[in-house]
Design an enzyme around this catalytic site. Structure first.
Site, PDB file in Angstrom:
ATOM      1  CD  GLU A   1      63.390   2.210 -12.098  1.00 42.86           C
ATOM      2  OE1 GLU A   1      63.341   2.216 -13.345  1.00 42.86           O
ATOM      3  OE2 GLU A   1      62.448   2.598 -11.382  1.00 42.86           O
TER       4      GLU A   1
ATOM      5  CD  GLU B   1      62.326   5.872  -9.037  1.00 45.43           C
ATOM      6  OE1 GLU B   1      61.376   5.612  -9.812  1.00 45.43           O
ATOM      7  OE2 GLU B   1      63.505   6.017  -9.410  1.00 45.43           O
TER       8      GLU B   1
ATOM      9  CD  GLN C   1      60.648  12.522 -10.282  1.00 43.70           C
ATOM     10  OE1 GLN C   1      60.959  13.639 -10.632  1.00 43.70           O
ATOM     11  NE2 GLN C   1      61.066  11.435 -10.910  1.00 43.70           N
TER      12      GLN C   1
END
Length: 513
Positions: free
Chosen positions: A193, A317, A366
């Site tokens: 990111e 993600e 996650q």
């Protein structure tokens, strides 16, 4: 009499309007396209109770473990054949300095986890521990390197420490720490990111920085790196365009994409994981389905610069992000996991399967106790979430040949709004078995399917289903198996056609042999 007939006509028209029409699917034979097993990857960050109190137990814990790695968690993840695990972050990756996490644990420096809760990170779980975990899981490690606060030298030496089988200062330290031979880690993320918590960079600046870092992250014998560039946030198509143009297809194995499903679409008030009505459910699924458009548009940009599709689009993600459970640390991102989340998982994985010509890796966020987790723990207790059970169903697609599907979905309507009720993907494994994964998002109506398999030959059909009475149903430590897979009897052979009665709010995977 006329009034009675009119009322009857209106009633009948209402019944027929709500009746579920039969949907026809056609499935074509496989070509060369494969559904990579790495689409079914996972992500474990130093965040909340994912590593500590998730994978990693206290030194004197009575919970069965091997070298402090929790064995019931390992067994559960091995069952779903986890193909890769991404670590150490996330935002944490760009403040992580790998040399703090090697050597004797009692000598490792402590640090503050500034991204996630401001808690003390004692670095007891570091490089060796992570790679021990991957060995126990029989999965490939995917390491995210520190570009945000690190240096080129730091990343270069980490790669050398992991992968070089010769004489050097880094290999000497590795051997001193108990590892004679290199691990040969190939999946390597160059930052995370970088447009946000990884440095708040522009795409042009990051592209130049990537080229520099990637140059010094060397290929060593037997360990050619699959270098992965930090890609776009959701619909930032300009970021993808800039990276593809400036970095070039020959300098990276993959380019990442991050997209989270927010129930409300708002970061400051995302919505509850367990308390929601049908309107919020509808909006959540509408936001989930945006993944189709986002992946399609990023892929089209990549096609301009890489028509041979050498660069993988890596959605490393993804998942639903809700407000944290009441009473928990807001920096720990702990949320429950409902049937709604399972429908999101099945839908998203179908999208990835159907784009497997470009999407060749993905990582759910996650693994344990954080966001859309597979597993929740509470001291010595462990439970498997509805999302876990979807991955258990879908593992049949791993490294199988992609089967193209053509169909028009019926609508799931709520008031004057509508979204597709049905999503599907299919594959054929090395034994010739065909697997079809079906998700019905409509919480009220079943879908009747008539599927033409054309030239594909099969004799028998079996299946499994994941559903529950309520969209808000969850597994808890007192009722751990409320939402779990069960035998599905709603599919039958009719000639060479497959007829299926797909229940409302369900995930079904069929096996045809």
């Amino acid at each position: 009499m006329k009034k009675t007939l009119l009322s009857l006509a209106l009633l009948c028209s209402g019944i027929f309007a709500n009746a579920q029409k039969e949907t026809s699917l056609s499935i074509k034979p496989a070509g060369d396209q494969m559904v990579s097993k790495h689409i079914y990857g996972h992500f474990s960050e130093h965040l909340g109770r994912c590593i500590y109190d998730g994978f990693w137990v206290d030194e004197n814990s009575t919970i069965p473990n091997k070298g402090r790695i929790r064995l019931d968690v390992v067994a559960a993840l091995k069952k779903i054949k986890v193909p890769n695990l991404r670590w150490p972050g996330g935002c944490f990756a760009d403040e992580y300095h790998w040399r703090d996490g090697i050597g004797p644990r009692n000598q490792r420096p402590k640090m503050v986890n500034t991204n996630w809760g401001g808690v003390v990170e004692d670095n007891s779980f570091g490089t060796h521990e992570f790679l021990d975990l991957c060995k126990m899981l029989d999965c490939e490690p995917y390491i995210a390197g520190n570009v945000g606060s690190g240096t080129v030298e730091e990343m270069a030496k980490w790669v050398e420490y992991l992968n070089f089988d010769g004489v050097s200062p880094m290999t000497a330290i590795r051997k001193q720490n108990g590892m004679e031979k290199p691990w040969k880690v190939t999946f390597w993320g160059v930052g995370n990111e970088s447009w946000g918590c990884g440095g708040n960079m522009t795409a042009d600046y990051y592209s130049d920085l990537y080229r520099r870092y990637a140059t010094y992250a060397r290929d060593y014998a037997g360990a050619p790196l699959k270098r992965i560039a930090s890609g776009a946030n959701a619909e930032d198509y300009k970021w993808t365009e800039t990276c593809m143009k400036n970095i070039g297809a020959g300098r990276m194995w993959g380019l990442t994409l991050h997209y989270y499903t927010l129930p409300t679409g708002k970061w400051d008030a995302k919505g509850s994981a367990t308390k929601f009505d049908e309107e919020q459910y509808f909006n959540t699924m509408k936001n989930c389905l945006r993944m189709e458009e986002i992946v399609t548009k990023h892929s089209e940009i990549m096609d301009k610069y890489d028509p041979k599709k050498k660069v993988a689009l890596i959605v490393d993600e993804w998942g639903i992000w809700t407000d944290v459970e009441p009473g928990t640390n807001p920096g720990f991102l702990y949320q429950q996991n409902s049937l709604r989340d399972a429908l999101i998982a099945g839908t998203t994985l179908n999208i990835f399967n159907n784009h497997s010509d470009r999407v060749r890796m993905a990582n759910l966020a996650q693994t344990i106790n954080v966001l859309q987790a597979l597993i929740l723990t509470e001291k010595d207790k462990m439970l498997l979430t509805p999302t876990y059970h979807v991955f258990d169903l879908y593992k049949a697609h791993m490294d199988a040949k992609y089967l193209p599907i053509n169909f028009t979905s019926p609508d799931y309507t709520l008031g004057d709004k509508k979204i597709p009720a049905l999503n599907v993907s299919a594959s054929q494994d090395s034994t010739g078995a065909i697997h079809i994964s079906l998700v019905n998002l409509d919480p009220k109506n079943k879908i009747s399917l008539n599927t033409d398999l054309g030239e594909l030959k099969w004799k028998t059909v079996t299946g499994q289903i994941l559903t529950s009475a309520n969209l808000t149903d969850v597994n808890t430590f007192t009722a751990a198996n409320k939402v779990q897979n069960a035998k599905f009897n709603g599919a039958k052979k009719s000639g060479n056609s497959l007829k299926v009665e797909l229940p409302a709010q369900s995930v079904v995977v069929l096996e045809l042999k």
